[in-house]
Design a protein around this motif. Structure first.
Motif, short mmCIF file in Angstrom:
data_model
loop_
_atom_site.label_atom_id
_atom_site.label_comp_id
_atom_site.label_asym_id
_atom_site.label_seq_id
_atom_site.Cartn_x
_atom_site.Cartn_y
_atom_site.Cartn_z
N VAL A 102 2.98 -8.65 19.05
CA VAL A 102 3.34 -9.05 20.00
C VAL A 102 4.61 -8.26 20.50
N TRP A 103 4.58 -7.89 21.87
CA TRP A 103 5.79 -6.91 22.53
C TRP A 103 6.44 -7.81 23.30
N ALA A 104 7.73 -7.78 23.30
CA ALA A 104 8.67 -8.32 24.07
C ALA A 104 9.92 -7.55 24.62
N THR A 105 10.27 -7.85 25.82
CA THR A 105 11.43 -6.81 26.21
C THR A 105 12.51 -7.61 26.35
N LEU A 106 13.61 -7.17 25.79
CA LEU A 106 15.02 -7.70 25.41
C LEU A 106 15.96 -7.53 26.50
N ARG A 107 16.59 -8.26 27.31
CA ARG A 107 17.59 -7.77 28.13
C ARG A 107 18.61 -8.79 28.30
N THR A 108 20.23 -7.69 28.30
CA THR A 108 21.42 -8.45 28.32
C THR A 108 22.36 -7.71 29.36
N ARG A 109 23.49 -8.38 29.70
CA ARG A 109 24.17 -7.63 30.58
C ARG A 109 25.04 -6.30 29.99
N LEU A 110 25.52 -6.77 28.59
CA LEU A 110 26.09 -5.90 27.64
C LEU A 110 25.66 -5.51 26.39
N ASP A 111 26.09 -4.47 25.97
CA ASP A 111 25.47 -3.94 25.00
C ASP A 111 25.77 -4.90 23.74
N GLU A 112 27.08 -5.38 23.54
CA GLU A 112 27.23 -6.22 22.50
C GLU A 112 26.67 -7.52 22.43
N ARG A 113 26.04 -8.03 23.53
CA ARG A 113 25.29 -9.11 23.61
C ARG A 113 23.83 -8.86 23.20
N MET A 114 23.43 -7.83 23.24
CA MET A 114 22.02 -7.00 23.06
C MET A 114 21.92 -7.07 21.23
N ASP A 115 23.23 -6.67 20.82
CA ASP A 115 23.11 -6.54 19.26
C ASP A 115 23.01 -8.09 18.65
N ASP A 116 23.57 -9.21 19.41
CA ASP A 116 23.38 -10.35 19.12
C ASP A 116 21.77 -10.90 19.05
N LEU A 117 21.43 -10.48 20.32
CA LEU A 117 19.90 -11.19 20.67
C LEU A 117 19.08 -10.15 19.81
N VAL A 118 19.32 -8.90 19.35
CA VAL A 118 18.27 -8.53 18.43
C VAL A 118 18.27 -8.93 17.11
N ALA A 119 19.49 -9.25 16.54
CA ALA A 119 19.62 -10.10 15.38
C ALA A 119 18.95 -11.39 15.19
N GLU A 168 32.21 -1.89 40.77
CA GLU A 168 32.57 -1.51 39.27
C GLU A 168 32.18 -2.40 38.46
N GLY A 169 32.17 -1.96 37.04
CA GLY A 169 31.59 -2.94 36.15
C GLY A 169 30.18 -2.70 35.91
N VAL A 170 29.67 -3.80 35.49
CA VAL A 170 27.98 -3.81 35.00
C VAL A 170 27.32 -3.91 36.13
N VAL A 171 26.46 -2.62 36.38
CA VAL A 171 25.52 -2.60 37.43
C VAL A 171 24.17 -2.69 37.06
N ASN A 172 23.78 -2.32 35.64
CA ASN A 172 22.48 -2.44 35.42
C ASN A 172 22.38 -2.82 33.78
N CYS A 173 21.38 -3.75 33.45
CA CYS A 173 21.32 -4.28 32.22
C CYS A 173 20.80 -3.45 31.07
N ALA A 174 21.23 -3.74 29.83
CA ALA A 174 20.96 -3.21 28.61
C ALA A 174 19.43 -3.95 28.56
N SER A 175 18.41 -2.96 27.91
CA SER A 175 17.17 -3.70 27.88
C SER A 175 16.40 -2.61 26.59
N ARG A 176 15.61 -3.25 26.09
CA ARG A 176 14.60 -2.48 24.93
C ARG A 176 13.42 -3.38 25.04
#
Length: 393
Positions: free
Chosen positions: A254-271, A176-184
């Motif tokens: 420049v192309w980059a892949t951003l990856r985090t465990r949680l969606d909220e952390r992705m918001d911070d990384l994007v910013a 249970e819990g996180v099994v796959n990361c958020a990415s974009r």
């Protein structure tokens, strides 16, 4: 509910899986695969079939007619733009495209469920078999959920599986819990002004900004993978100017892949990434733009849904543990968890088999009845066993 597949069923399912393997279609192009699914399901007499969902998605509904929960089981229709190097008789017949992720095997597992549901509906509630398009690009689940018809099949529980090379055949990884990361995928475009290469000072080159951006972006990576603070930035592509010697460049990507465990952390990384790009471009007098591709939300397994899968595997005598989870890779099944209690399991496809996306990968046919057993037992436990439940039937 009648449970189990006959030898004839299994032989026909294996043959069908291999037929799908021979005619792969990549994300967004799964039209013929969807037609194959509808043709195969027709003899099972689903109560409703929705086509064209999220592109070429197919949803088959098996309704008991008695109020109860709605269970959705998802597979994927799409293949990959990879040239298969296998010598198997059922190898891909489409140059440059192949089922190197096993999606045709997952689809066959749902077809095996259809065979059994066609013979006998659950005692209550309904089962939705969702054959989803475009998983590899992250567009499929979002497209299905955005379809105006989706509310009519919106599930209480959503389940899925993915085969997992490197894990013993038929052994399951589940937690249970996180099994796959958020990415974009982040695409950064920098625009300046070209110049003659003998007078670069008369133009505005993005070269210095590109050279600073790449290490600066990867420098946003942080945290251990077992921490919710985990973030990873990977530079995947860059290009600048024309392939000539007489022009100093005025444009770069420049192309980059951003990856985090949680969606909220992705918001911070994007910013943080966008702020970095904005400041670097401004410092050198460049215009810039940013857009995003292949957006995957984090996949989190709900505790109750995970418990149902564990109970089904225990009932069926199928070994399972939590090893190797979560994964850094992404999965668009996570979107179904935003409106339902969802869980995904990972079904071992052998310790010495090629890895996913390798050009010599082939889905093991032995997993078809195993996956179907887990899911059909989940159906039986939730919809046939006497218990109270809230559902939309």
């Amino acid at each position: 509910m009648q449970h189990g597949l006959t030898n004839s069923d299994i032989a026909e399912l294996v043959a069908w899986r291999r037929k799908l393997h021979q005619q792969p279609e990549i994300s967004g192009e799964e039209e013929k695969t969807a037609l194959e699914v509808v043709d195969f399901l027709t003899p099972t007499e689903p109560d409703e079939v929705l086509t064209g969902m999220g592109g070429h998605g197919v949803a088959a509904v098996y309704d008991s007619g008695v109020p109860g929960p709605t269970l959705l089981f998802r597979s994927e229709l799409d293949a990959l733009p990879i040239e298969e190097i296998s010598t198997a008789p059922h190898r891909s017949q489409v140059p440059g495209k192949s089922h190197m992720c096993g999606h045709e095997g997952h689809t066959t597992i749902l077809a095996a469920m259809a065979r059994q549901l066609g013979r006998k509906r659950p005692a209550r509630g309904r089962v939705v078999l969702m054959f989803q398009p475009a998983e590899e690009t992250g567009a499929g689940a979002a497209g299905v959920i955005a379809d105006a018809r989706y509310p009519t099949i919106a599930p209480d529980f959503a389940f899925s599986l993915h085969n997992l090379p490197g894990t013993p055949l038929g052994h399951v990884r589940l937690k249970e819990g996180v099994v796959n990361c958020a990415s974009r995928g982040m695409r950064i475009v920098l625009d300046g002004k070209t110049a003659h290469s003998s007078m670069p000072e008369t133009g505005t080159s993005p070269m210095v900004v590109v050279s600073r951006l790449m290490p600066a972006l990867t420098g946003l990576s942080a945290g251990r993978f077992d921490s919710d603070d985990f973030a990873l930035v990977t530079i995947t592509h860059t290009e600048m100017g024309e392939r000539v010697f007489g022009i100093a460049p005025g444009r770069a990507e420049v192309w980059a892949t951003l990856r985090t465990r949680l969606d909220e952390r992705m918001d911070d990384l994007v910013a943080a990434a966008e702020s970095l790009v904005r400041e670097e471009a401004k410092n050198d007098g460049l215009k810039h733009s940013v857009d995003y591709h292949e957006i995957f939300v984090a996949s989190l397994n709900d505790a109750e849904a995970t418990a149902h899968l564990r109970a089904a595997m225990d009932d069926e005598g199928i070994a399972h543990d939590e090893r190797e989870l979560p994964m850094r890779a992404s999965e668009d099944f996570g979107r179904f968890g935003h409106g339902a209690k969802s869980a995904m399991l990972f079904l071992g496809s052998g310790e010495n088999t090629p890895q996913l996306h390798n050009p010599d990968y082939d889905f093991p046919d032995d997993l078809i009845p195993i996956g179907a057993r887990i899911f059909m037992r989940t159906v039986a436990n939730l919809l046939d066993a006497p218990q109270s439940s809230n559902g939309n039937g």
